[in-house]
Every structure is written in C-alpha cells, then in structure tokens.
Design a protein around this motif. Structure first.
Motif, PDB file in Angstrom:
ATOM      1  N   ILE A  30     -37.283  15.820  65.486  1.00  0.00           N
ATOM      2  CA  ILE A  30     -36.843  16.986  64.724  1.00  0.00           C
ATOM      3  C   ILE A  30     -35.572  16.686  63.939  1.00  0.00           C
ATOM      4  O   ILE A  30     -35.407  17.133  62.809  1.00  0.00           O
ATOM      5  CB  ILE A  30     -36.664  18.232  65.631  1.00  0.00           C
ATOM      6  N   LEU A  31     -34.674  15.888  64.508  1.00  0.00           N
ATOM      7  CA  LEU A  31     -33.461  15.512  63.785  1.00  0.00           C
ATOM      8  C   LEU A  31     -33.796  14.663  62.568  1.00  0.00           C
ATOM      9  O   LEU A  31     -33.226  14.858  61.488  1.00  0.00           O
ATOM     10  CB  LEU A  31     -32.504  14.762  64.708  1.00  0.00           C
ATOM     11  N   ILE A  72     -25.358  13.784  56.845  1.00  0.00           N
ATOM     12  CA  ILE A  72     -24.339  12.897  57.409  1.00  0.00           C
ATOM     13  C   ILE A  72     -24.114  13.238  58.884  1.00  0.00           C
ATOM     14  O   ILE A  72     -24.070  12.347  59.734  1.00  0.00           O
ATOM     15  CB  ILE A  72     -23.034  12.995  56.597  1.00  0.00           C
ATOM     16  N   ALA A  73     -24.016  14.524  59.196  1.00  0.00           N
ATOM     17  CA  ALA A  73     -23.814  14.934  60.587  1.00  0.00           C
ATOM     18  C   ALA A  73     -25.022  14.570  61.451  1.00  0.00           C
ATOM     19  O   ALA A  73     -24.868  14.080  62.574  1.00  0.00           O
ATOM     20  CB  ALA A  73     -23.550  16.429  60.658  1.00  0.00           C
ATOM     21  N   LEU A  74     -26.225  14.792  60.943  1.00  0.00           N
ATOM     22  CA  LEU A  74     -27.423  14.424  61.698  1.00  0.00           C
ATOM     23  C   LEU A  74     -27.513  12.910  61.877  1.00  0.00           C
ATOM     24  O   LEU A  74     -27.945  12.429  62.926  1.00  0.00           O
ATOM     25  CB  LEU A  74     -28.675  14.959  61.007  1.00  0.00           C
ATOM     26  N   GLY A  75     -27.111  12.150  60.864  1.00  0.00           N
ATOM     27  CA  GLY A  75     -27.104  10.695  60.984  1.00  0.00           C
ATOM     28  C   GLY A  75     -26.127  10.217  62.044  1.00  0.00           C
ATOM     29  O   GLY A  75     -26.411   9.280  62.793  1.00  0.00           O
ATOM     30  N   GLN A 124     -29.232   5.171  68.632  1.00  0.00           N
ATOM     31  CA  GLN A 124     -29.011   3.871  68.011  1.00  0.00           C
ATOM     32  C   GLN A 124     -29.752   3.743  66.675  1.00  0.00           C
ATOM     33  O   GLN A 124     -30.417   2.771  66.385  1.00  0.00           O
ATOM     34  CB  GLN A 124     -29.438   2.708  68.928  1.00  0.00           C
ATOM     35  N   GLY A 125     -29.621   4.718  65.849  1.00  0.00           N
ATOM     36  CA  GLY A 125     -30.205   4.732  64.506  1.00  0.00           C
ATOM     37  C   GLY A 125     -29.453   5.752  63.688  1.00  0.00           C
ATOM     38  O   GLY A 125     -28.518   6.360  64.157  1.00  0.00           O
ATOM     39  N   GLY A 126     -29.855   5.942  62.462  1.00  0.00           N
ATOM     40  CA  GLY A 126     -29.246   6.975  61.641  1.00  0.00           C
ATOM     41  C   GLY A 126     -28.341   6.476  60.548  1.00  0.00           C
ATOM     42  O   GLY A 126     -27.861   7.267  59.745  1.00  0.00           O
ATOM     43  N   ALA A 160     -29.168   4.703  57.945  1.00  0.00           N
ATOM     44  CA  ALA A 160     -29.849   4.920  56.665  1.00  0.00           C
ATOM     45  C   ALA A 160     -29.748   6.379  56.244  1.00  0.00           C
ATOM     46  O   ALA A 160     -29.591   6.678  55.057  1.00  0.00           O
ATOM     47  CB  ALA A 160     -31.310   4.493  56.763  1.00  0.00           C
ATOM     48  N   LEU A 161     -29.815   7.291  57.192  1.00  0.00           N
ATOM     49  CA  LEU A 161     -29.709   8.713  56.884  1.00  0.00           C
ATOM     50  C   LEU A 161     -28.316   9.056  56.366  1.00  0.00           C
ATOM     51  O   LEU A 161     -28.182   9.840  55.426  1.00  0.00           O
ATOM     52  CB  LEU A 161     -30.044   9.538  58.123  1.00  0.00           C
ATOM     53  N   ILE A 162     -27.298   8.454  56.935  1.00  0.00           N
ATOM     54  CA  ILE A 162     -25.926   8.687  56.473  1.00  0.00           C
ATOM     55  C   ILE A 162     -25.754   8.170  55.050  1.00  0.00           C
ATOM     56  O   ILE A 162     -25.244   8.865  54.169  1.00  0.00           O
ATOM     57  CB  ILE A 162     -24.905   8.014  57.417  1.00  0.00           C
ATOM     58  N   ILE A 163     -26.220   6.954  54.799  1.00  0.00           N
ATOM     59  CA  ILE A 163     -26.068   6.330  53.480  1.00  0.00           C
ATOM     60  C   ILE A 163     -26.878   7.074  52.427  1.00  0.00           C
ATOM     61  O   ILE A 163     -26.369   7.424  51.361  1.00  0.00           O
ATOM     62  CB  ILE A 163     -26.466   4.843  53.550  1.00  0.00           C
ATOM     63  N   MET A 164     -28.152   7.333  52.717  1.00  0.00           N
ATOM     64  CA  MET A 164     -29.008   8.009  51.739  1.00  0.00           C
ATOM     65  C   MET A 164     -28.582   9.464  51.534  1.00  0.00           C
ATOM     66  O   MET A 164     -28.724  10.003  50.438  1.00  0.00           O
ATOM     67  CB  MET A 164     -30.474   7.936  52.166  1.00  0.00           C
ATOM     68  N   GLY A 165     -28.064  10.113  52.559  1.00  0.00           N
ATOM     69  CA  GLY A 165     -27.558  11.471  52.397  1.00  0.00           C
ATOM     70  C   GLY A 165     -26.378  11.519  51.444  1.00  0.00           C
ATOM     71  O   GLY A 165     -26.294  12.394  50.581  1.00  0.00           O
ATOM     72  N   SER A 166     -25.475  10.562  51.583  1.00  0.00           N
ATOM     73  CA  SER A 166     -24.319  10.495  50.682  1.00  0.00           C
ATOM     74  C   SER A 166     -24.748  10.205  49.254  1.00  0.00           C
ATOM     75  O   SER A 166     -24.311  10.871  48.310  1.00  0.00           O
ATOM     76  CB  SER A 166     -23.346   9.419  51.153  1.00  0.00           C
ATOM     77  N   ILE A 167     -25.614   9.216  49.093  1.00  0.00           N
ATOM     78  CA  ILE A 167     -26.074   8.833  47.757  1.00  0.00           C
ATOM     79  C   ILE A 167     -26.851   9.973  47.099  1.00  0.00           C
ATOM     80  O   ILE A 167     -26.629  10.290  45.927  1.00  0.00           O
ATOM     81  CB  ILE A 167     -26.932   7.554  47.827  1.00  0.00           C
TER      82      ILE A 167
END
Length: 76
Positions: free
Chosen positions: A11-12, A37-40, A48-50, A52-59
């Motif tokens: 779900i996250l 970013i918060a979910l990442g 132990q992941g996330g 890519a979500l932080i980077i792609m969310g920012s971009i």
C-alpha cells in the motif's frame, strides 16, 4: 499454527508511485511533494527500499511545477 504477519509495503508503494505520477502530470500542487518523499523514507527505514521513490518524487514535483509554469506562460 503460525499467524502470517501483514506487511504494509504494498500500500505504501502504491500510494507513493501514484503520487509521483500525479505530481508529474501537474495534477497535484508541489505543496504535496512531501508525500512521496515521506513514504520513501518510511519504506527505506522499514523495508530497505524507497530510494527510487524519494528521488523520483523530488524530480517529478519539480518537473511538474516547471511544466505548469511553462504552459501557463505560453498560453497567457
């Protein structure tokens, strides 16, 4: 009988990537940039992941914001 432990990772990931897509399409204001970013960060800490979500969310937040400004400036 062992009880299966439930995981919220699915779900996250779903909410995080949906938010990235909506930010890229400029359907959500960049104010909501903190959501992927918060979910990442939560995924990175707990599963132990996330990264890519932080980077792609920012971009996607920045690109969606710039794309919206470009379209508005060219239309008006």
């Amino acid at each position: 009988m062992e009880e299966k432990q439930k995981s919220g990772k699915g779900i996250l990931l779903t909410i995080g990537w949906l938010t990235v897509a909506l930010l890229m399409l400029n359907l959500m204001p960049p104010v909501f940039l903190f959501i992927p970013i918060a979910l990442g960060v939560v995924l990175k800490r707990d599963y132990q992941g996330g990264s890519a979500l932080i980077i792609m969310g920012s971009i996607s937040g920045i690109v969606g914001w710039l794309l919206g400004m470009f379209v508005i400036n060219n239309i008006l």
